[in-house]
Design a protein around this motif. Structure first.
Motif, PDB file in Angstrom:
ATOM      1  N   SER A 171       0.823  -1.208   0.000  1.00 34.77           N
ATOM      2  CA  SER A 171       0.000   0.000   0.000  1.00 34.77           C
ATOM      3  C   SER A 171       0.854   1.254   0.000  1.00 34.77           C
ATOM      4  O   SER A 171       0.358   2.364  -0.237  1.00 34.77           O
ATOM      5  N   MET A 172       2.170   1.097   0.253  1.00 32.12           N
ATOM      6  CA  MET A 172       3.080   2.240   0.306  1.00 32.12           C
ATOM      7  C   MET A 172       4.019   2.285  -0.897  1.00 32.12           C
ATOM      8  O   MET A 172       4.914   3.127  -0.956  1.00 32.12           O
ATOM      9  N   LEU A 173       3.808   1.371  -1.858  1.00 29.60           N
ATOM     10  CA  LEU A 173       4.567   1.346  -3.102  1.00 29.60           C
ATOM     11  C   LEU A 173       3.592   1.582  -4.242  1.00 29.60           C
ATOM     12  O   LEU A 173       2.404   1.302  -4.129  1.00 29.60           O
ATOM     13  N   ALA A 200      -3.543  15.684 -15.119  1.00 35.42           N
ATOM     14  CA  ALA A 200      -4.265  14.956 -14.080  1.00 35.42           C
ATOM     15  C   ALA A 200      -3.401  13.802 -13.605  1.00 35.42           C
ATOM     16  O   ALA A 200      -2.931  13.007 -14.407  1.00 35.42           O
ATOM     17  N   ILE A 201      -3.191  13.707 -12.295  1.00 37.04           N
ATOM     18  CA  ILE A 201      -2.279  12.713 -11.730  1.00 37.04           C
ATOM     19  C   ILE A 201      -3.067  11.698 -10.908  1.00 37.04           C
ATOM     20  O   ILE A 201      -3.811  12.062 -10.000  1.00 37.04           O
ATOM     21  N   ILE A 202      -2.918  10.434 -11.259  1.00 37.37           N
ATOM     22  CA  ILE A 202      -3.518   9.352 -10.483  1.00 37.37           C
ATOM     23  C   ILE A 202      -2.387   8.550  -9.858  1.00 37.37           C
ATOM     24  O   ILE A 202      -1.565   7.966 -10.569  1.00 37.37           O
ATOM     25  N   ASP A 203      -2.320   8.529  -8.524  1.00 38.43           N
ATOM     26  CA  ASP A 203      -1.344   7.705  -7.826  1.00 38.43           C
ATOM     27  C   ASP A 203      -1.979   6.377  -7.468  1.00 38.43           C
ATOM     28  O   ASP A 203      -3.026   6.333  -6.826  1.00 38.43           O
ATOM     29  N   THR A 204      -1.352   5.305  -7.909  1.00 39.25           N
ATOM     30  CA  THR A 204      -1.923   3.982  -7.715  1.00 39.25           C
ATOM     31  C   THR A 204      -0.975   3.111  -6.905  1.00 39.25           C
ATOM     32  O   THR A 204       0.128   2.811  -7.359  1.00 39.25           O
ATOM     33  N   PRO A 205      -1.373   2.703  -5.714  1.00 44.80           N
ATOM     34  CA  PRO A 205      -0.520   1.786  -4.936  1.00 44.80           C
ATOM     35  C   PRO A 205      -0.564   0.385  -5.528  1.00 44.80           C
ATOM     36  O   PRO A 205      -1.477   0.036  -6.277  1.00 44.80           O
ATOM     37  N   LEU A 206       0.428  -0.423  -5.212  1.00 43.30           N
ATOM     38  CA  LEU A 206       0.426  -1.801  -5.687  1.00 43.30           C
ATOM     39  C   LEU A 206      -0.726  -2.597  -5.079  1.00 43.30           C
ATOM     40  O   LEU A 206      -1.206  -3.574  -5.660  1.00 43.30           O
ATOM     41  N   GLN A 207      -1.187  -2.146  -3.910  1.00 46.61           N
ATOM     42  CA  GLN A 207      -2.271  -2.854  -3.236  1.00 46.61           C
ATOM     43  C   GLN A 207      -3.013  -1.875  -2.364  1.00 46.61           C
ATOM     44  O   GLN A 207      -2.420  -1.002  -1.746  1.00 46.61           O
ATOM     45  N   GLY A 208      -4.342  -2.024  -2.309  1.00 42.01           N
ATOM     46  CA  GLY A 208      -5.139  -1.196  -1.414  1.00 42.01           C
ATOM     47  C   GLY A 208      -5.784  -0.024  -2.122  1.00 42.01           C
ATOM     48  O   GLY A 208      -5.594   0.194  -3.291  1.00 42.01           O
TER      49      GLY A 208
END
Length: 314
Positions: free
Chosen positions: A289-291, A306-314
């Motif tokens: 969730s922090m990567l 437009a910026i979408i930050d996507t965690p590997l999980q969560g």
């Protein structure tokens, strides 16, 4: 954070936190005239961008291939997870940028492993080096792979979809405390590169260490970054993308929006929240969730990123 905060005595942790906007996980930010606006959580954000498609690109950072300490014993594996997430995206991005620390120790096998995994995206990738990519004995492995056609230590620019991109190198000749440094030659090149560009042209600067002063006590900033930002003052839309600090932070200063990316390898503590920066061990259930990765979308004629930050999980 104003230019007055860049003095030699640094800034307090409280002042740093007052100056920052922490971008929430899975939130889409649109930037219009230098002002960010949240469109909601990642699912609705993706739907919003799909409804009005534009040129999009991805940012990944700090893959640290070769890192195997307790904070993440398998950094290559989490890079592969990030690539799988990219390959599963419903809309293929135009290209990808990597904002440095591809490897952990600048070993040939680490560069080879990184290339093997990242190439699975089948995207054009534009790289800038991190300090971990410049520590081999002859400082040549990064340049041999990614330095062709670049200037100096590896800076360059290109145009895509009406946006002018500038890749900068601020990990050579680091200053006191590990602060980044661009140097006079690169700054003169940047001024010349931007000369003649229409002020309505959206500009994206990307480098490894933040060009803005996040936390100077930990070297989280670039000593002469302000001089680079002077050259983009007249442009209406400027976005600055960095890595190095392994966490999402945003701030807006005038016409410039700053954004730092997560690592795909390991998290680092928030500024001043630990005695020093470095790999932060978290519970295994929290690590992914922090990567993560970031997707950036530009709609022609709207000067909007437009910026979408996507965690590997969560």
């Amino acid at each position: 954070m104003s230019g007055q905060d860049h003095g030699d005595d640094g800034v307090s942790r409280r002042k740093v936190l007052e100056c920052m906007t922490w971008a929430g996980t899975g939130v889409l930010w649109t930037v219009t005239g230098g002002v960010p606006r949240s469109l909601g959580i990642i699912d609705s954000a993706q739907a919003a961008t799909a409804a009005t498609p534009g040129m999009s690109f991805l940012q990944i950072s700090d893959s640290h291939v070769g890192f195997d300490k307790p904070a993440n014993p398998n950094a290559l594996g989490t890079l592969e997870e990030a690539v799988n997430k990219i390959n599963a995206m419903p809309a293929k991005p135009s290209f990808m940028i990597h904002t440095g620390d591809i490897t952990h120790l600048s070993k040939a096998v680490e560069f080879d492993d990184a290339e093997r995994i990242i190439s699975q995206t089948k995207l054009d990738v534009h790289y800038v080096p991190g300090e971990h990519d410049f520590i081999d004995e002859d400082v040549k492995l990064y340049r041999e792979r990614y330095g062709r056609g670049t200037k100096g230590h590896g800076w360059y620019s290109f145009d895509a979809g009406g946006v002018h991109f500038v890749g900068l190198v601020n990990v050579v000749d680091l200053k006191a405390g590990g602060l980044g440094n661009l140097g006079a030659e690169q700054l003169a090149w940047l001024e010349d590169d931007l000369r003649g560009k229409s002020k309505s042209t959206p500009i994206v600067l990307f480098a490894h260490i933040p060009l803005w002063t996040v936390y100077p006590e930990w070297g989280w900033g670039t000593e002469d970054g302000g001089r680079a930002l002077e050259h983009v003052k007249g442009f209406g839309s400027v976005t600055v993308l960095n890595g190095h600090i392994h966490q999402v932070m945003q701030k807006v200063e005038g016409n410039v929006t700053f954004h730092t990316a997560r690592s795909t390898a390991f998290p680092q503590p928030a500024p001043g929240a630990a005695p020093s920066p470095g790999p932060m061990k978290v519970e295994d259930a929290r690590l992914r969730s922090m990567l993560g990765v970031a997707s950036i979308n530009f709609k022609q004629n709207e000067q909007r990123l437009a910026i979408i930050d996507t965690p590997l999980q969560g």
